[in-house]
Structure formats: structure tokens, C-alpha cells
Design an enzyme around this catalytic site. Structure first.
Site, PDB file in Angstrom:
ATOM      1  N   ARG A 162      34.497  36.641  45.086  1.00  6.54           N
ATOM      2  CA  ARG A 162      34.836  37.227  43.786  1.00  6.54           C
ATOM      3  C   ARG A 162      34.573  38.722  43.691  1.00  6.54           C
ATOM      4  NH1 ARG A 162      31.404  33.306  40.152  1.00  6.54           N
ATOM      5  NH2 ARG A 162      30.036  33.615  41.943  1.00  6.54           N
ATOM      6  N   ASP A 216      33.924  30.379  41.128  1.00  9.17           N
ATOM      7  CA  ASP A 216      33.740  30.749  42.527  1.00  9.17           C
ATOM      8  C   ASP A 216      34.698  29.948  43.413  1.00  9.17           C
ATOM      9  OD1 ASP A 216      32.895  31.420  45.066  1.00  9.17           O
ATOM     10  OD2 ASP A 216      30.758  31.262  44.576  1.00  9.17           O
ATOM     11  N   CYS A 245      28.639  39.095  42.559  1.00 13.24           N
ATOM     12  CA  CYS A 245      28.778  37.634  42.555  1.00 13.24           C
ATOM     13  C   CYS A 245      27.628  37.057  43.387  1.00 13.24           C
ATOM     14  CB  CYS A 245      30.153  37.191  43.041  1.00 13.24           C
ATOM     15  SG  CYS A 245      30.492  37.447  44.800  1.00 13.24           S
TER      16      CYS A 245
END
Length: 154
Positions: A15, A121, A9
Site C-alpha cells: 500500500r 491490505d 503501511c
């Protein structure tokens, strides 16, 4: 066969470490032998643990992120991992600068039962529970694919 999977990520504090921990727990429950890691495309959080609110959401569902630390993806990762999983299209584009894209996939590609095209996100959306739920669905699909591939290789 031991499959080696890297989750990527932006900062490696929400994440991707969550995807690593969730997939690790789900793989263990299925008896799958995997090598898992996570990294970020950026350098803002190097060496830091996952973001507190993400850890809280994960812990509430039984996942432990506390031992993970942020690191940046590197060219060496393209040789060390069989599959590199990006959380969104921006991560995919950033990964193209690090190495060949033939091993890179979007995590949501493994969750055909959803219309999501990326894992939002939660650092920005603040929806930690929603991101976690989507990560769980993607992890299930990924593990189904790994198990099917392992059966095929036997």
C-alpha cells in the site's frame, strides 16, 4: 511550497509504496512540487522491493514501483515530513508509538467520495486492483488538498 509527505503501511511492500508512486505520478501531472516517501511500521521486508503482484497491478496502470525499497518508519520521520499518511487504523496506532500524532492522517480521509475507512491490505486480501483504485482516489483528494493549501499560502 514543497510539501513533504510520508505514506505508511504495515510492511512497506504494497500500500504505502503504491501510494508514493501513484501520488508522485499524479503530482507531476499537476506540476506540484512534493517530496514523497513511504515506510512500514514493521521490519519484515526491510530493503526489499514492493510485492510482485502489487508491482504488476501498478505497472498495468502506468505506475513504476521497481526502484522503491522497504524501510521502517522512524522518530526522525516526524520531523522530516509535514504530513504522515497511514493506510489504516492499525498503522495509526503503531505510529503513535513512534512520535506525535499531530501530523498523521488516514489516507481515506482524503477521499470523501468513498465509504472506505481504510485501504485494505492486498497482501492479505489479494485484491491488488481494488487497493490500487482506492489509492488513486485518495491520491487525487490529497493532491486537491495540497493544491488548495498551496494557493492559501501564497
Amino acid at each position: 511550497m514543497n510539501h513533504r509527505i510520508l505514506f505508511v503501511c504495515l510492511g512497506n511492500i504494497c500500500r504505502s509504496p503504491t501510494a508514493e508512486a501513484v501520488t508522485r505520478a499524479k503530482a507531476a501531472a499537476r506540476g506540484l512540487d512534493l517530496t514523497l516517501d513511504s515506510a512500514g511500521t514493521g521490519t519484515w521486508h526491510l530493503g526489499k522491493p514492493p510485492y510482485g503482484p502489487m508491482q504488476t497491478a501498478a505497472h498495468a496502470k502506468g505506475y513504476d514501483l521497481s526502484t522503491l525499497r522497504a524501510r521502517q518508519v522512524s522518530l526522525a520521520d516526524f520531523g522530516a515530513f509535514d504530513l504522515i499518511i497511514a493506510m489504516d487504523a492499525e498503522n495509526m496506532a503503531d505510529l503513535a508509538a513512534f512520535g506525535p500524532a499531530d501530523r498523521v492522517s488516514l489516507f481515506t480521509d482524503f477521499a470523501p467520495d468513498t465509504t472506505a475507512t481504510h485501504v485494505p491490505d492486498p497482501y492479505f486480501t489479494r485484491d491488488f486492483d481494488g487497493a490500487l483504485a482506492l489509492i488513486e482516489r485518495c491520491a487525487d483528494g490529497l493532491l486537491d488538498a495540497v493544491a488548495a493549501r498551496s494557493r492559501h499560502e501564497l
